[in-house]
Design an enzyme around this catalytic site. Structure first.
Site, PDB file in Angstrom:
ATOM      1  CE1 TYR A 139      -6.095  -3.650  -0.344  1.00 59.79           C
ATOM      2  CE2 TYR A 139      -7.225  -5.764  -0.425  1.00 59.79           C
ATOM      3  CZ  TYR A 139      -6.550  -4.793   0.280  1.00 59.79           C
ATOM      4  OH  TYR A 139      -6.316  -4.957   1.625  1.00 59.79           O
ATOM      5  CE  LYS A 198      -3.710  -2.533   2.352  1.00 65.62           C
ATOM      6  NZ  LYS A 198      -4.402  -2.776   3.640  1.00 65.62           N
TER       7      LYS A 198
HETATM    8  O1  DON Z   1      -6.944  -7.218   2.506  1.00 59.30           O
HETATM    9  C1  DON Z   1      -6.335  -7.990   3.201  1.00 59.30           C
HETATM   10  O2  DON Z   1      -6.857  -8.528   4.169  1.00 59.30           O
HETATM   11  C2  DON Z   1      -4.870  -8.295   2.915  1.00 59.30           C
HETATM   12  N1  DON Z   1      -4.620  -8.388   1.515  1.00 59.30           N
HETATM   13  C3  DON Z   1      -3.943  -7.231   3.442  1.00 59.30           C
HETATM   14  C4  DON Z   1      -4.131  -6.995   4.889  1.00 59.30           C
HETATM   15  C5  DON Z   1      -2.879  -6.608   5.579  1.00 59.30           C
HETATM   16  O3  DON Z   1      -1.774  -6.924   5.186  1.00 59.30           O
HETATM   17  C6  DON Z   1      -3.090  -5.917   6.836  1.00 59.30           C
HETATM   18  N2  DON Z   1      -1.826  -5.690   7.482  1.00 59.30           N
HETATM   19  N3  DON Z   1      -1.375  -5.935   8.520  1.00 59.30           N
END
Ligand code: DON
Length: 309
Positions: free
Chosen positions: A191, A67
């Site tokens: 995403y 991100k």
């Molecule tokens: O959207 C999600 O749940 C994952 N692709 C990314 C979440 C994430 O890495 C949160 N970080 N700690």
């Protein structure tokens, strides 16, 4: 100042022997298969030297750390207009929470919580097919790393899509407020794929180096962003990079960082170094347990902090 090689190998040895490693994320099934004993650490100094310890050359899923790179690209594309669609405040909520979105009319608190990053993906999709936007993001990360072996793990992306019910809910909800220009499945396609970027600690430390060097890559002397933009991205990482664990990370570690549920953390000490750590077990906030601990030890040993000269 102590020798950094000695500090890194001491930290890696200590982390290898710890049993309190946290829990590997299982809500994305493909991530649940990773060996929790892995530990890697890499530091890319502003002067060009790179130091590594442990499993620093093994690729892992960078997840939300991506991100930082998509935010950088989106700011390059639409500049400050981005802030009409995404806020710049810590959320005090988990990364996938939906509660604030209703009260705040579909405007996510910051670009690092999931809804904020989905809006950023929507911005990067403008004028493109999802495949082109995904390619643009991957090429940008390869450019920052100066390494074309950085890749997208399509099995991780598929695994996340198959179980991404909350992210579909967040995207649909924002669309209902008019804060998503594309169909939710298209923005989410971008995403899920950028979250599935796989790279090593060494590559990630190098990719983050522009943030430690006033927006420039010192190895290639390419200007990536202005010094002001690099400062602002660092500010967002410090205040929002660890979700509702951001205050504690700033308190313990004392410099900007961005975590991912793959167990990685990118850290930045402006003017000095960028670094990456990887240990797949997470704490209850979804941040790498041993990774945070390792960065706290490194910060203390090297006297690195943005809160003291
Ligand atoms: O959207 C999600 O749940 C994952 N692709 C990314 C979440 C994430 O890495 C949160 N970080 N700690």
């Amino acid at each position: 100042m102590p020798e950094i090689e000695a500090v890194l190998s001491e930290i890696a040895a200590e982390m290898a022997s710890r049993t309190d490693r946290g829990d590997v994320a299982t809500y994305i099934p493909q991530l649940g298969r990773i060996d929790p004993r892995k530990f890697g650490l890499a530091v890319a100094m502003a002067d060009g030297r790179v130091f590594c310890a442990g499993d620093a050359d093994e690729a892992f899923s960078i997840q939300s750390i991506s991100k930082v790179f998509t935010l950088t690209l989106a700011l390059g594309k639409v500049g400050d207009a981005l802030w009409r669609r995404v806020g710049r405040e810590p959320s005090g909520n988990p990364f996938n929470s939906i509660v604030q979105l209703e009260q705040e009319h579909g405007i996510p608190r910051n670009p690092f919580i999931n809804p904020g990053a989905i809006v950023v993906s929507d911005v990067l999709l403008a004028g493109h097919q999802p495949r082109e936007a995904i390619g643009e993001i991957l090429r940008f990360v390869q450019f920052l790393t100066d390494d074309e072996t950085v890749f997208i793990d399509s099995e991780v992306a598929a695994s996340e899509r198959a179980t991404g019910f909350r992210n579909f809910a967040l995207a649909n909800y924002m669309r209902s407020f008019g804060n998503l220009d594309h169909a939710p499945e298209l923005a989410l396609g971008v995403y899920f794929h950028h979250c599935a970027i796989a790279m090593t600690c060494r590559q990630l430390a190098l990719a983050g180096r522009f943030l430690a060097c006033d927006g420039r890559n010192p190895a290639t002397s390419h200007s990536v962003v202005s010094a002001e933009r690099a400062r602002r991205i660092n500010a967002l990482m410090l205040t929002c990079g660890h979700y509702d664990g951001s205050g504690d990370f700033a308190f313990r570690v004392g410099f900007p960082g961005k975590s991912g549920v793959g167990g990685g953390i990118l850290g930045v000490v402006p003017g000095v170094a960028s670094m990456a750590v990887w240990s797949p077990g997470l704490n209850p906030n979804g941040n790498s347990r041993l990774g945070s601990m390792a960065l706290e030890k490194l910060a203390r040993a090297m006297n690195w902090s943005v809160f003291s000269p």
